[in-house]
Design an enzyme around this catalytic site. Structure first.
Site, PDB file in Angstrom:
ATOM      1  CG  HIS A 127      -7.180  18.034   6.885  1.00 15.75           C
ATOM      2  ND1 HIS A 127      -6.983  18.809   5.770  1.00 15.75           N
ATOM      3  CD2 HIS A 127      -6.536  18.656   7.902  1.00 15.75           C
ATOM      4  CE1 HIS A 127      -6.231  19.853   6.090  1.00 15.75           C
ATOM      5  NE2 HIS A 127      -5.951  19.788   7.380  1.00 15.75           N
TER       6      HIS A 127
HETATM    7 CA    CA Z   1      -9.297  15.446  12.305  1.00 14.18          CA
END
Ligand code: CA
Ligand code: V1P
Ligand code: ZN
Length: 406
Positions: A201
């Protein structure tokens, strides 16, 4: 006779400094700047430098880095080395940034989440300052090429370090070159779209712009329930419900596409093209930053996806077809031969070239991952490296795209 031609109708610039290659994060550390040496050799070996303007990067200045980062943190990064670390830790100005000790900590953490303990995510190593300010300098030079209309696409494979926070290193990232670049772009472009195909992320970039409606962040990443060891996949954030800071004008200007392990080419392409396509339609960006972390490839030492280089590269082609000013950055990628092949292939795509005796676009499995452990059919080396159980269901992905419609 190399067969490489200049792209028609657009200009590409390539930003790099070979001094980033000599760095060692530590014996067991997965981040190997040497993957950049491999990438450079492939790019030059295929003659792709004939298709671009190449620039030797210079170090970013401390003042440039302070545009996002805490001034104490910037001074610390500029002065730190294995030799100066202990002394700097004693300095009260820096000591106030030392996190409180947790009983479960496996490594001793100093100020700003930095450490000299072996096994630390963000170790202090020889030549570290040089490395940090160089990859940042390369990203800022690439950005300037775009904002001054001298290039249409600018590439820095040594950048893309998306986890760094304002006053904290995280996940192998110390200076957030992406945030610094987007801040520069906002002086010129009304809206910037950030797309992150690293398997992790892009939390640092998302956090920096969580109140900012002129920047939309869109990350595709591994996310899910706890694994066998009781840990979440790093950094543990980026749920579907995470859409930017609620109650601020930045709400709905962050998008997250959490993905189970084992996603394959077809599934990823479906997700990427539907969601990115809709995001571009709705947000109408004036420029795009694409973080191309190659740890989303199959066979990665840390990643858990099953993508081949072709599918990874199709993300670059898809974004390029918008013809918007485009900054292409590196990021993660821990099986070096696949990282170099992917980034060389994507350099070719950016310059409208097809490589002559083509890089094999199937990724190469890590032999060590199979030692003595035949896979399902009893073969030691599967022809397609499905290293991770394909836990990824089409229905789940379709449901996700539906939920993301706004
Ligand atoms: Ca990513
Ligand atoms: O899982 C963790 C932390 C350490 N624990 C306290 C939880 N860290 C991960 C960090 C992954 C960073 C990815 C960076 C990027 O997105 C951008 C460049 O690709 C981690 C892992 C892992 N398997 O996730 N650190 C390490 N492995 C590690 C292994 C050996 C030595 C040092 C770090
Ligand atoms: Zn990553």
């Amino acid at each position: 006779e190399h067969g490489i031609t200049k792209p028609r109708g657009h200009k590409v610039s390539f930003h790099y400094n070979s001094r980033v290659e000599d760095m060692h994060f530590g014996k067991t550390h997965p981040m190997k700047p040497w993957r950049l040496t491999l990438t450079k050799h492939l790019v030059l070996g295929y003659g792709l430098h004939y298709a671009m303007d190449t620039y030797e990067a210079v170090s970013a200045g401390k003042d440039q880095v302070r545009a996002f980062h805490d001034p104490d943190y910037v001074d610390f990064l500029a002065e730190v080395s294995p030799q100066t670390f202990a002394g700097l830790c004693e300095n009260p100005r820096f000591a106030q940034h030392t996190p409180p000790k947790h009983e479960h900590d496996t490594v001793d953490l100093g100020p700003f989440n930095l450490s000299t303990s072996p096994g630390a995510d963000c170790p202090v190593f020889d030549g570290m300052s040089t490395y940090l300010f160089l990859y940042t300098g390369a990203t800022l030079a690439a950005t300037q090429q775009l904002t001054t209309n001298q290039s249409d696409i600018a590439i820095n494979w040594s950048g893309g370090l998306h986890h760094a926070h304002r006053a904290e290193a995280s996940g192998f990232c110390y200076i957030n070159d992406i945030v610094l670049s987007i801040l520069d772009m906002l002086r010129v472009y009304p809206r910037v779209l950030y797309i992150d195909i690293d398997v992790h992320h892009g939390d640092g970039v998302e956090e920096a712009f969580q109140r900012q409606p002129r920047v939309m962040t869109l990350s595709y990443h591994r996310y899910g329930p706890y694994d066998e060891t009781g840990h979440k996949f790093f950094p543990g954030s980026g749920d579907l419900s995470d859409v930017g800071l609620r109650g601020t004008v930045g709400e709905h200007f962050a998008l997250n596409v959490p993905i189970p392990s084992g996603i394959d080419d077809r599934q990823y392409r479906f997700l990427f093209e539907s969601v990115t396509g809709r995001a571009i339609e709705a947000f109408k960006p004036s420029a795009i930053v694409l973080q191309c972390g190659a740890d989303s490839l199959g066979g990665d030492r840390l990643g858990q996806f099953n993508l081949n280089i072709k599918a990874h590269g199709e993300c670059v082609s898809f974004v390029k077809r918008t013809r918007l000013p485009l900054l292409i950055l590196g990021g993660g990628g821990y099986t070096a031969r696949n990282v170099a092949r992917a980034w060389c292939h994507e350099t070719a795509l950016a310059t409208d070239n097809t490589l002559p005796d083509s890089i094999p676009l199937d990724i190469v499995p890590r032999p060590e991952a199979f030692q003595g452990k035949p896979n399902g059919d009893g073969k030691l080396y599967p022809s397609f490296p499905r290293l991770h159980n394909n836990a990824c269901k089409d229905a789940e992905l379709e449901y996700m795209v539906k939920k993301l419609e706004w």
